[in-house]
Design a protein around this motif. Sequence first.
Motif, PDB file in Angstrom:
ATOM      1  N   UNK A 331     -22.546  10.327 -28.976  1.00 31.70           N
ATOM      2  CA  UNK A 331     -23.410  11.447 -28.617  1.00 31.70           C
ATOM      3  C   UNK A 331     -22.657  12.461 -27.781  1.00 31.70           C
ATOM      4  N   UNK A 332     -23.318  12.952 -26.777  1.00 30.28           N
ATOM      5  CA  UNK A 332     -22.696  13.980 -25.940  1.00 30.28           C
ATOM      6  C   UNK A 332     -21.421  13.472 -25.296  1.00 30.28           C
ATOM      7  N   UNK A 333     -20.523  14.385 -25.031  1.00 32.45           N
ATOM      8  CA  UNK A 333     -19.295  14.006 -24.370  1.00 32.45           C
ATOM      9  C   UNK A 333     -19.577  13.558 -22.939  1.00 32.45           C
ATOM     10  N   UNK A 334     -18.717  12.695 -22.466  1.00 31.80           N
ATOM     11  CA  UNK A 334     -18.905  12.154 -21.120  1.00 31.80           C
ATOM     12  C   UNK A 334     -18.412  13.110 -20.039  1.00 31.80           C
ATOM     13  N   UNK A 335     -17.719  14.169 -20.430  1.00 28.81           N
ATOM     14  CA  UNK A 335     -17.170  15.117 -19.468  1.00 28.81           C
ATOM     15  C   UNK A 335     -18.085  16.336 -19.319  1.00 28.81           C
ATOM     16  N   UNK A 336     -18.080  16.911 -18.133  1.00 26.59           N
ATOM     17  CA  UNK A 336     -18.863  18.113 -17.911  1.00 26.59           C
ATOM     18  C   UNK A 336     -18.310  18.907 -16.743  1.00 26.59           C
ATOM     19  N   UNK A 337     -18.784  20.123 -16.601  1.00 26.07           N
ATOM     20  CA  UNK A 337     -18.335  20.990 -15.508  1.00 26.07           C
ATOM     21  C   UNK A 337     -19.163  20.753 -14.248  1.00 26.07           C
ATOM     22  N   UNK A 338     -18.496  20.825 -13.113  1.00 25.97           N
ATOM     23  CA  UNK A 338     -19.184  20.834 -11.825  1.00 25.97           C
ATOM     24  C   UNK A 338     -18.605  21.973 -10.991  1.00 25.97           C
ATOM     25  N   UNK A 339     -19.463  22.681 -10.290  1.00 27.24           N
ATOM     26  CA  UNK A 339     -19.042  23.796  -9.434  1.00 27.24           C
ATOM     27  C   UNK A 339     -19.076  23.342  -7.981  1.00 27.24           C
ATOM     28  N   UNK A 340     -17.991  23.584  -7.267  1.00 25.91           N
ATOM     29  CA  UNK A 340     -17.926  23.193  -5.862  1.00 25.91           C
ATOM     30  C   UNK A 340     -18.982  23.945  -5.060  1.00 25.91           C
ATOM     31  N   UNK A 341     -19.760  23.210  -4.258  1.00 25.06           N
ATOM     32  CA  UNK A 341     -20.821  23.837  -3.472  1.00 25.06           C
ATOM     33  C   UNK A 341     -20.266  24.821  -2.449  1.00 25.06           C
ATOM     34  N   UNK A 342     -19.024  24.586  -2.024  1.00 25.96           N
ATOM     35  CA  UNK A 342     -18.447  25.470  -1.008  1.00 25.96           C
ATOM     36  C   UNK A 342     -17.568  26.562  -1.602  1.00 25.96           C
ATOM     37  N   UNK A 343     -17.639  26.741  -2.913  1.00 30.84           N
ATOM     38  CA  UNK A 343     -16.840  27.799  -3.524  1.00 30.84           C
ATOM     39  C   UNK A 343     -17.302  29.167  -3.033  1.00 30.84           C
ATOM     40  N   UNK A 344     -16.360  29.971  -2.616  1.00 31.33           N
ATOM     41  CA  UNK A 344     -16.688  31.327  -2.165  1.00 31.33           C
ATOM     42  C   UNK A 344     -17.130  32.215  -3.316  1.00 31.33           C
ATOM     43  N   UNK A 345     -16.841  31.751  -4.540  1.00 34.15           N
ATOM     44  CA  UNK A 345     -17.196  32.549  -5.721  1.00 34.15           C
ATOM     45  C   UNK A 345     -18.250  31.825  -6.552  1.00 34.15           C
ATOM     46  N   UNK A 346     -19.148  31.129  -5.877  1.00 35.31           N
ATOM     47  CA  UNK A 346     -20.135  30.338  -6.591  1.00 35.31           C
ATOM     48  C   UNK A 346     -20.931  31.157  -7.602  1.00 35.31           C
ATOM     49  N   UNK A 347     -21.457  32.288  -7.170  1.00 35.97           N
ATOM     50  CA  UNK A 347     -22.311  33.070  -8.057  1.00 35.97           C
ATOM     51  C   UNK A 347     -21.539  33.596  -9.270  1.00 35.97           C
TER      52      UNK A 347
END
Length: 511
Positions: A331-347
């Motif tokens: 099924x779906x791949x086991x990998x995915x993206x995560x965005x760091x909560x403290x990223x200065x460029x989150x938005x």
Amino acid sequence: MNIWNRKLGLVALAAVITGTLLSGCTKENVAKEENPENAALGKEVTLEMMTFSHTNWPYKENWPIYQYLKEETGISFKVQPVMSDYTTTMNLAISSGEIPDLMMVNSLNAANTHGESGAFVDYFEHLEQMPNYKKFLEDHPEVKAAILSPEGRNYFMPLYGLEQQSRRSWLYRDDIFKKHNLTPPTTYDELYTVAKKLKELYPDSFPIAVFNGLSPLVNMAPAFNTNSSYYYDFEKNEWRYGPTEANYKKMVEYMNKFYTEGLVAPDFMAHKRKQFNDLLLQNKSFIASDYIGIMDELPLMLGDKAAEFSLDYMVPPVGTPDGKSHNVFAGLQSDGFAVAANSKERDRLLKYLDFLFSPEGIELATWGREGETFTTENGARKFNPDYKEFGDLRTKTGIATIGAHTVLDMTAYESMYSPKMREAMKIAPDHETRPQPRLAYTNEENEVLSMVGETVKKFHEEQIAKFILGQKPMDDWDAYVNEVNKLGVQQVLDVHKSAYERTQKFLNEAK
């Protein structure tokens, strides 16, 4: 056209300028060093990303796909490619606090665990900024069911499409089979017979190519109507544990037979992909269980000798009367993206990821740039002839590599498949298991899985390896079953049952 909305761009510009003036952090320094003028203006920025680097298409800094994405989004990446032991590298980065702005996580559980600790952004809190991602989840409820945290949050952004090409399958060297007038096996008894014949023809060979510990058993298990771990039996609507089932024992007996008679490499459990590839490429193995994509990828490694090498799809052989001619479809791949909560460029990162779910983003990630990676003739697109096949496209452009997409339109690559691969892709769905549920676990459940579950897993793997290698007689099977059950199989089954019911409840409430 740049994806950013102009009004929002002005807001973002002000925010970035303010952030730049106030900051002294490492990530922003990187941005300044890479793009001093653009970073200051907020139009372009270089961020940090950690991702996998595959052996067959190792990451290249000059891959054009990242240039195309930069032109559309203003974001480029300083990539940390990881070739092996991604889990350790990922955990070290998170525990050190030096989390890259964007990173691949290699499991839903990892994303949820680190997300709940505050390391990652909860995408559900930002869906209004991500209309394309929001629509994608609405259109794909099965995906939404597979990305939740136990609290109903979302720290794991799924990859979608590439799993079609990453199917597991049985394959065979049809050129060798034709040369010796051999017939592909339909049962494990026939698999044994034809492997013995190939061993006779090629005494130095190990006719069946398998590698990577006990992982081959995962794809073999459906042929014996079982599973190599805990699984949900859709026919009986219950959770079960495969490695203690009678049919699992029969599968192990076959593997012991293959090992004892030299039909698999004596050190197959220690083999990694390179050794596996070498066996096939050097005419030392002729039947394999692996990703279907190697049908087209392996010949590329032979260069001028590719014409002498041909892999074809093999309908999965059946091991028991109630076994199924199925490969495991994960099924779906086991990998995915995560965005760091403290990223200065989150938005900006959230908009970048949302772009990858938009029709324009999917098109760009799938095809690349017209005139450079593809052309259009009479209304039909086709990739440049520079790319011999899908793997070659990935190697040369970075298109469809991990880190460069979220959603891919896999129909675009059909014209690049060999005729055998195209035919295999038509047949394969009829010989696949239903994907197992991908569940989210609470901390307490994770504790059971990590303590009891790992103890059971370690004991199970050690014992099964001994049975296969002949270090333990099959007469000891019942004693093994009793012992592994005592270690807490039912306790782990209860965890899966609870998590499954929680997910079903969440989905029903969302209807």
